[in-house]
Design an enzyme around this catalytic site. Structure first.
Site, PDB file in Angstrom:
ATOM      1  N   ARG A   1       0.387 -51.685 -29.254  1.00  0.00           N
ATOM      2  CA  ARG A   1       0.237 -52.231 -30.596  1.00  0.00           C
ATOM      3  C   ARG A   1      -1.224 -52.200 -31.064  1.00  0.00           C
ATOM      4  NH1 ARG A   1       4.645 -53.787 -28.137  1.00  0.00           N
ATOM      5  NH2 ARG A   1       6.459 -54.592 -29.274  1.00  0.00           N
TER       6      ARG A   1
ATOM      7  N   SER B   1      17.200 -53.545 -30.611  1.00  0.00           N
ATOM      8  CA  SER B   1      15.820 -53.441 -30.140  1.00  0.00           C
ATOM      9  C   SER B   1      14.880 -54.119 -31.122  1.00  0.00           C
ATOM     10  CB  SER B   1      15.407 -51.975 -29.970  1.00  0.00           C
ATOM     11  OG  SER B   1      14.047 -51.887 -29.598  1.00  0.00           O
TER      12      SER B   1
ATOM     13  N   ASP C   1      13.359 -57.339 -19.158  1.00  0.00           N
ATOM     14  CA  ASP C   1      12.632 -56.520 -18.188  1.00  0.00           C
ATOM     15  C   ASP C   1      12.395 -57.230 -16.864  1.00  0.00           C
ATOM     16  OD1 ASP C   1      12.507 -54.363 -19.884  1.00  0.00           O
ATOM     17  OD2 ASP C   1      10.512 -54.852 -20.652  1.00  0.00           O
TER      18      ASP C   1
ATOM     19  N   ARG D   1      10.840 -49.994 -13.116  1.00  0.00           N
ATOM     20  CA  ARG D   1      11.130 -51.386 -12.744  1.00  0.00           C
ATOM     21  C   ARG D   1      12.016 -51.465 -11.498  1.00  0.00           C
ATOM     22  NH1 ARG D   1       7.821 -53.979 -15.900  1.00  0.00           N
ATOM     23  NH2 ARG D   1       7.744 -53.345 -18.084  1.00  0.00           N
TER      24      ARG D   1
END
Length: 422
Positions: A24, A156, A304, A377
């Protein structure tokens, strides 16, 4: 592949930069009215994908000596977005690219072309953008027009973030959520970062009579920032916190923000609820004590964290529950199935009920080979599961860790763990 033994890591480790924050900040800097310098101690494949894509849209981006210098460039007649396998890069930059370029080629690799882009594509089409086909690789044509956008909140949050970041370039926009917004912390991270770069987002919370919405004024402009610091990453700090909780050997992570808006800061409360002590000393966090109480986690706002929490659950006697995990099926892998398979492959007990997962921990796993299905992950989770395994754990597709944490195995070994390439 890597082979990981049950050698225990302990000690002090520096946090790595927050990937979500870096994406970002880099984007805001590239859209700014003046150059920016961003302090970034490490990069990763996903962050590299965003920097490459910003170059493809005309910005001059140089990463050198732990500093990224971003100089906004003139809009290109034809731009290019190259997200590789980074879903965040793709979803954030699609509306941004269309807000500054008339023609943009978009590529993607791995599972990314099959991950959902609706309803964002339909909203972009309704606001002046055409697509050569509905999944990448494709070419976007036409400038994104501002105005009112409507979006479901359960696919999302990145759709909201991408449109908000694009709004100043298309003379403002209002994005309304037609259903409750999941992973809302990531939108908060977006609006907070935008504010750091000079753009205020007006947020209207949901009520009985009003839907949640976000508005960017027509005259908003991003402004360059000097020495902008990227926060430590809660998603990857969770690995070290869970390792400490699984073994009872303390680990301290430096450079963390206790008041961060990152969604995965919730792992702190998971540690506490599981029976560990979480101790802060300035920007350093230490986890002390072994987890002893089963975990009961709602995944809506921290999806996550499932893989590492699953490893923790295997180390705790009793049944742990992880509910509302539907969106995990849309990640780099179907993470609900992938996590369940990894637990089973290494000798644990797990069951799936719809979009919920239940793990019955015993404190011991057998070890063996686990398939990480090219998901970073899952690599983290498998490495953690080795800590309680009777035999070494061999991780297939362990190279996927470079997506978010290229130096992970080096750091693991630095603290006394044992992970070796095979």
């Amino acid at each position: 592949m890597h082979s990981v033994t049950n050698a225990i890591p302990t000690g002090t480790i520096a946090s790595i930069p927050a990937k979500a924050h870096a994406h970002r900040a880099l984007i805001c800097a590239a859209l700014g009215s003046s150059p920016s310098t961003i302090l970034l101690s490490r990069t990763s494949k996903d962050i590299d994908a965003t920097m490459d894509s910003l170059r493809g849209l005309g910005a001059h981006v140089v990463f050198e000596n732990k500093v990224v210098t971003v100089t906004p460039g003139p809009a290109l007649a034809k731009g290019k977005v190259v997200p590789h396998e980074s879903g965040t890069t793709l979803r954030l930059l699609l509306p941004i690219a269309a807000s500054i370029c008339n023609n943009v080629d978009v590529d993607a690799k791995g599972r990314l072309p099959d991950r959902p882009l609706e309803p964002m594509l339909s909203e972009m089409k309704a606001h002046g953008v055409t697509f050569s086909q509905d999944k990448p690789p494709f070419t976007m044509t036409g400038r994104l027009q501002g105005g009112n956008f409507s979006m479901v909140g359960d696919v999302s949050s990145q759709f909201f973030s991408g449109l908000l970041l694009a709004a100043p370039q298309c003379e403002g926009a209002t994005i309304t959520s037609t259903t409750p917004l999941q992973s809302s912390d990531y939108v908060t991270l977006t609006t907070t970062t935008m504010a750091d770069f000079g753009v205020t987002v007006d947020h209207t919370p949901a009520s009985d009579t009003v839907r949640e919405s976000f508005t960017v004024a027509a005259n908003a402009t991003f402004k360059g920032q000097n020495h902008y610091q990227i926060e430590g990453d809660w998603s990857n700090t969770a690995i070290w916190m869970v390792a400490a909780a699984m073994t009872g050997k303390p680990i301290t992570i430096t450079g963390m923000n206790k008041n961060s808006v990152q969604a995965d800061r919730r792992i702190m409360q998971v540690m506490i609820d599981a029976g560990c002590d979480v101790v802060w000393d300035g920007m350093n966090i230490t986890v002390i004590g072994r987890a002893s109480k089963p975990i009961h986690a709602d995944l809506e706002q921290m999806p996550d964290m499932l893989p590492v929490m699953a490893a923790l659950a295997c180390s705790i006697s009793g049944e742990s529950s992880f509910i509302k995990g539907a969106r995990l099926r849309l990640k780099e892998s179907d993470r609900l199935i992938a996590v369940a398979n990894l637990v089973r492959d290494l000798g644990g007990t797990v069951r799936e009920e719809g979009d919920d997962l239940y793990i019955i921990g015993s404190g011991i796993l057998k070890g063996g080979q686990g398939d990480c299905v090219n998901d970073h992950r899952l690599v983290m989770a498998g490495t953690l599961m080795a800590l309680i395994s009777e035999n070494p754990v061999t991780l297939k597709d362990s190279e996927a860790i470079t997506k978010s944490y290229p130096d992970f195995f080096e750091d693991w070994n630095l603290l006394g763990g044992n992970a070796q390439p095979v």
